[in-house]
Design a protein around this motif. Structure first.
Motif, PDB file in Angstrom:
ATOM      1  N   THR A   1      14.487 -38.072  -3.334  1.00 55.05           N
ATOM      2  CA  THR A   1      13.133 -37.841  -2.811  1.00 55.05           C
ATOM      3  C   THR A   1      13.190 -37.074  -1.496  1.00 55.05           C
ATOM      4  O   THR A   1      12.403 -36.149  -1.269  1.00 55.05           O
ATOM      5  N   VAL A   2      14.106 -37.463  -0.625  1.00 58.04           N
ATOM      6  CA  VAL A   2      14.260 -36.774   0.659  1.00 58.04           C
ATOM      7  C   VAL A   2      14.663 -35.320   0.408  1.00 58.04           C
ATOM      8  O   VAL A   2      14.128 -34.396   1.019  1.00 58.04           O
ATOM      9  N   ARG A   3      15.604 -35.127  -0.512  1.00 58.66           N
ATOM     10  CA  ARG A   3      16.071 -33.771  -0.832  1.00 58.66           C
ATOM     11  C   ARG A   3      14.924 -32.926  -1.387  1.00 58.66           C
ATOM     12  O   ARG A   3      14.765 -31.761  -1.020  1.00 58.66           O
ATOM     13  N   GLU A   4      14.103 -33.498  -2.243  1.00 62.58           N
ATOM     14  CA  GLU A   4      12.954 -32.777  -2.812  1.00 62.58           C
ATOM     15  C   GLU A   4      11.960 -32.403  -1.712  1.00 62.58           C
ATOM     16  O   GLU A   4      11.434 -31.291  -1.679  1.00 62.58           O
ATOM     17  N   GLY A   5      11.718 -33.326  -0.776  1.00 66.29           N
ATOM     18  CA  GLY A   5      10.809 -33.046   0.339  1.00 66.29           C
ATOM     19  C   GLY A   5      11.329 -31.917   1.217  1.00 66.29           C
ATOM     20  O   GLY A   5      10.575 -31.034   1.636  1.00 66.29           O
ATOM     21  N   ILE A   6      12.631 -31.922   1.499  1.00 67.81           N
ATOM     22  CA  ILE A   6      13.237 -30.859   2.307  1.00 67.81           C
ATOM     23  C   ILE A   6      13.136 -29.529   1.563  1.00 67.81           C
ATOM     24  O   ILE A   6      12.833 -28.495   2.169  1.00 67.81           O
ATOM     25  N   ASN A   7      13.384 -29.541   0.274  1.00 64.79           N
ATOM     26  CA  ASN A   7      13.302 -28.316  -0.526  1.00 64.79           C
ATOM     27  C   ASN A   7      11.880 -27.743  -0.520  1.00 64.79           C
ATOM     28  O   ASN A   7      11.686 -26.531  -0.353  1.00 64.79           O
ATOM     29  N   LEU A   8      10.882 -28.592  -0.690  1.00 67.44           N
ATOM     30  CA  LEU A   8       9.485 -28.135  -0.650  1.00 67.44           C
ATOM     31  C   LEU A   8       9.132 -27.569   0.736  1.00 67.44           C
ATOM     32  O   LEU A   8       8.435 -26.557   0.843  1.00 67.44           O
ATOM     33  N   THR A   9       9.610 -28.237   1.775  1.00 67.37           N
ATOM     34  CA  THR A   9       9.357 -27.768   3.139  1.00 67.37           C
ATOM     35  C   THR A   9       9.997 -26.400   3.365  1.00 67.37           C
ATOM     36  O   THR A   9       9.383 -25.504   3.943  1.00 67.37           O
ATOM     37  N   LEU A  10      11.241 -26.222   2.880  1.00 67.30           N
ATOM     38  CA  LEU A  10      11.927 -24.944   3.017  1.00 67.30           C
ATOM     39  C   LEU A  10      11.178 -23.838   2.274  1.00 67.30           C
ATOM     40  O   LEU A  10      11.003 -22.739   2.799  1.00 67.30           O
ATOM     41  N   LYS A  11      10.712 -24.119   1.062  1.00 66.27           N
ATOM     42  CA  LYS A  11       9.957 -23.121   0.304  1.00 66.27           C
ATOM     43  C   LYS A  11       8.679 -22.726   1.038  1.00 66.27           C
ATOM     44  O   LYS A  11       8.318 -21.545   1.086  1.00 66.27           O
ATOM     45  N   GLU A  12       7.991 -23.692   1.608  1.00 60.68           N
ATOM     46  CA  GLU A  12       6.760 -23.395   2.349  1.00 60.68           C
ATOM     47  C   GLU A  12       7.072 -22.562   3.593  1.00 60.68           C
ATOM     48  O   GLU A  12       6.358 -21.623   3.930  1.00 60.68           O
ATOM     49  N   LEU A  13       8.153 -22.903   4.271  1.00 57.01           N
ATOM     50  CA  LEU A  13       8.569 -22.158   5.451  1.00 57.01           C
ATOM     51  C   LEU A  13       8.912 -20.714   5.082  1.00 57.01           C
ATOM     52  O   LEU A  13       8.491 -19.772   5.761  1.00 57.01           O
ATOM     53  N   LEU A  14       9.624 -20.507   3.993  1.00 60.23           N
ATOM     54  CA  LEU A  14       9.958 -19.155   3.542  1.00 60.23           C
ATOM     55  C   LEU A  14       8.706 -18.375   3.137  1.00 60.23           C
ATOM     56  O   LEU A  14       8.598 -17.176   3.415  1.00 60.23           O
ATOM     57  N   ARG A  15       7.741 -19.043   2.505  1.00 62.75           N
ATOM     58  CA  ARG A  15       6.484 -18.387   2.123  1.00 62.75           C
ATOM     59  C   ARG A  15       5.735 -17.893   3.360  1.00 62.75           C
ATOM     60  O   ARG A  15       5.269 -16.747   3.423  1.00 62.75           O
TER      61      ARG A  15
ATOM     62  N   TYR B   1       5.455 -28.685  10.262  1.00 63.24           N
ATOM     63  CA  TYR B   1       5.801 -29.624  11.325  1.00 63.24           C
ATOM     64  C   TYR B   1       5.297 -31.024  10.973  1.00 63.24           C
ATOM     65  O   TYR B   1       6.041 -32.008  11.066  1.00 63.24           O
ATOM     66  N   ASP B   2       4.024 -31.102  10.543  1.00 61.94           N
ATOM     67  CA  ASP B   2       3.448 -32.396  10.162  1.00 61.94           C
ATOM     68  C   ASP B   2       4.213 -33.017   9.003  1.00 61.94           C
ATOM     69  O   ASP B   2       4.486 -34.225   8.991  1.00 61.94           O
ATOM     70  N   GLY B   3       4.560 -32.207   8.004  1.00 60.52           N
ATOM     71  CA  GLY B   3       5.295 -32.718   6.850  1.00 60.52           C
ATOM     72  C   GLY B   3       6.669 -33.248   7.228  1.00 60.52           C
ATOM     73  O   GLY B   3       7.108 -34.292   6.731  1.00 60.52           O
ATOM     74  N   LEU B   4       7.355 -32.548   8.107  1.00 57.49           N
ATOM     75  CA  LEU B   4       8.661 -33.029   8.567  1.00 57.49           C
ATOM     76  C   LEU B   4       8.536 -34.345   9.328  1.00 57.49           C
ATOM     77  O   LEU B   4       9.353 -35.260   9.153  1.00 57.49           O
ATOM     78  N   GLU B   5       7.531 -34.447  10.161  1.00 52.39           N
ATOM     79  CA  GLU B   5       7.315 -35.708  10.891  1.00 52.39           C
ATOM     80  C   GLU B   5       7.031 -36.863   9.931  1.00 52.39           C
ATOM     81  O   GLU B   5       7.554 -37.953  10.091  1.00 52.39           O
ATOM     82  N   ARG B   6       6.175 -36.607   8.918  1.00 50.00           N
ATOM     83  CA  ARG B   6       5.883 -37.656   7.932  1.00 50.00           C
ATOM     84  C   ARG B   6       7.143 -38.038   7.164  1.00 50.00           C
ATOM     85  O   ARG B   6       7.374 -39.215   6.889  1.00 50.00           O
TER      86      ARG B   6
ATOM     87  N   GLU C   1      -0.190 -16.924  17.630  1.00 44.08           N
ATOM     88  CA  GLU C   1      -1.133 -17.985  17.289  1.00 44.08           C
ATOM     89  C   GLU C   1      -1.261 -18.171  15.776  1.00 44.08           C
ATOM     90  O   GLU C   1      -1.192 -19.299  15.281  1.00 44.08           O
ATOM     91  N   LYS C   2      -1.413 -17.093  15.031  1.00 44.95           N
ATOM     92  CA  LYS C   2      -1.585 -17.185  13.589  1.00 44.95           C
ATOM     93  C   LYS C   2      -0.346 -17.807  12.938  1.00 44.95           C
ATOM     94  O   LYS C   2      -0.453 -18.724  12.126  1.00 44.95           O
ATOM     95  N   LEU C   3       0.824 -17.313  13.320  1.00 44.91           N
ATOM     96  CA  LEU C   3       2.068 -17.833  12.761  1.00 44.91           C
ATOM     97  C   LEU C   3       2.246 -19.312  13.091  1.00 44.91           C
ATOM     98  O   LEU C   3       2.557 -20.118  12.206  1.00 44.91           O
ATOM     99  N   LEU C   4       2.041 -19.662  14.335  1.00 45.25           N
ATOM    100  CA  LEU C   4       2.214 -21.056  14.728  1.00 45.25           C
ATOM    101  C   LEU C   4       1.197 -21.961  14.047  1.00 45.25           C
ATOM    102  O   LEU C   4       1.517 -23.100  13.672  1.00 45.25           O
ATOM    103  N   ASN C   5       0.000 -21.471  13.852  1.00 46.92           N
ATOM    104  CA  ASN C   5      -1.014 -22.242  13.145  1.00 46.92           C
ATOM    105  C   ASN C   5      -0.581 -22.506  11.700  1.00 46.92           C
ATOM    106  O   ASN C   5      -0.809 -23.583  11.161  1.00 46.92           O
ATOM    107  N   GLU C   6       0.068 -21.519  11.074  1.00 49.65           N
ATOM    108  CA  GLU C   6       0.569 -21.693   9.712  1.00 49.65           C
ATOM    109  C   GLU C   6       1.755 -22.645   9.662  1.00 49.65           C
ATOM    110  O   GLU C   6       1.997 -23.296   8.651  1.00 49.65           O
ATOM    111  N   LEU C   7       2.522 -22.727  10.756  1.00 49.24           N
ATOM    112  CA  LEU C   7       3.692 -23.602  10.799  1.00 49.24           C
ATOM    113  C   LEU C   7       3.339 -25.070  11.050  1.00 49.24           C
ATOM    114  O   LEU C   7       4.148 -25.955  10.770  1.00 49.24           O
ATOM    115  N   LEU C   8       2.167 -25.338  11.573  1.00 55.56           N
ATOM    116  CA  LEU C   8       1.788 -26.719  11.891  1.00 55.56           C
ATOM    117  C   LEU C   8       1.868 -27.667  10.688  1.00 55.56           C
ATOM    118  O   LEU C   8       2.371 -28.787  10.835  1.00 55.56           O
ATOM    119  N   PRO C   9       1.423 -27.287   9.478  1.00 55.18           N
ATOM    120  CA  PRO C   9       1.566 -28.208   8.339  1.00 55.18           C
ATOM    121  C   PRO C   9       3.027 -28.534   8.025  1.00 55.18           C
ATOM    122  O   PRO C   9       3.337 -29.656   7.602  1.00 55.18           O
TER     123      PRO C   9
END
Length: 177
Positions: A99-113, A83-88, A73-81
């Protein structure tokens, strides 16, 4: 003629003995009643303890089942943002590649964090000696200037979860000259 036999009146010793036996019987009856009461009390205590243990076992089983069901639950709750960012990001029409590349890079960094916060560590062994416990060599290549057995390229990063290898890194290793 007189009877000079001195006999005790008949029945006196028997009466004395009978009253002693009656008193002892009464004492034994009281003792038996005490023991039966104690036995009943102990039986009730054992039954209560047994019921309490059974209730505790059921509670633990229910808690364990809940822990299994909601362990992520905790992990999935952290992953929801993420998921939302990828959908947006997918909903945006006509964005430029930078811009797309920058968005993917930011998403990857957040996922790794998030992964690191949950105990996941990347294994990226570039320029390190081959560690067969954490790396899987898939090829050996010519690599001038590199020591034999040194990782010269990482084909796929490996991952460790709380000091346990999840996936070894797939690597190419420098071979002997």
């Amino acid at each position: 003629m007189q009877n000079n036999d001195s006999q005790a009146p008949s029945g006196a010793p028997d009466t004395n003995m009978q009253s002693e036996l009656d008193a002892e019987l009464e004492t034994l009856k009281l003792r038996m009643a005490e023991l039966e009461a104690s036995n009943t009390e102990l039986r009730d205590t054992v039954l209560r303890e047994k019921a309490e243990l059974e209730n505790q076992r059921r509670r633990l089983q229910r808690d364990l089942e809940q822990a299994r069901r909601f362990a992520n639950e905790k992990l999935l709750n952290e992953l929801l943002p993420i998921y939302d960012g990828l959908e947006r990001g997918l909903a945006v029409e006509g964005g430029d590649i930078a811009t797309v590349r920058e968005g993917i890079n930011l998403t990857l960094k957040e996922l790794l964090r998030i992964a690191q916060n949950n105990g996941l560590v990347q294994v990226d062994p570039l320029d390190q000696p081959l560690d067969p416990d954490r790396h899987h060599a898939v090829s050996m290549v010519e690599a001038p200037g590199k020591a034999p057995g040194t990782v010269v390229s990482v084909l796929q990063k490996g991952y460790v979860l709380n000091d346990r290898l999840l996936r070894p890194a797939l690597v190419a290793v420098a071979k002997d000259d």
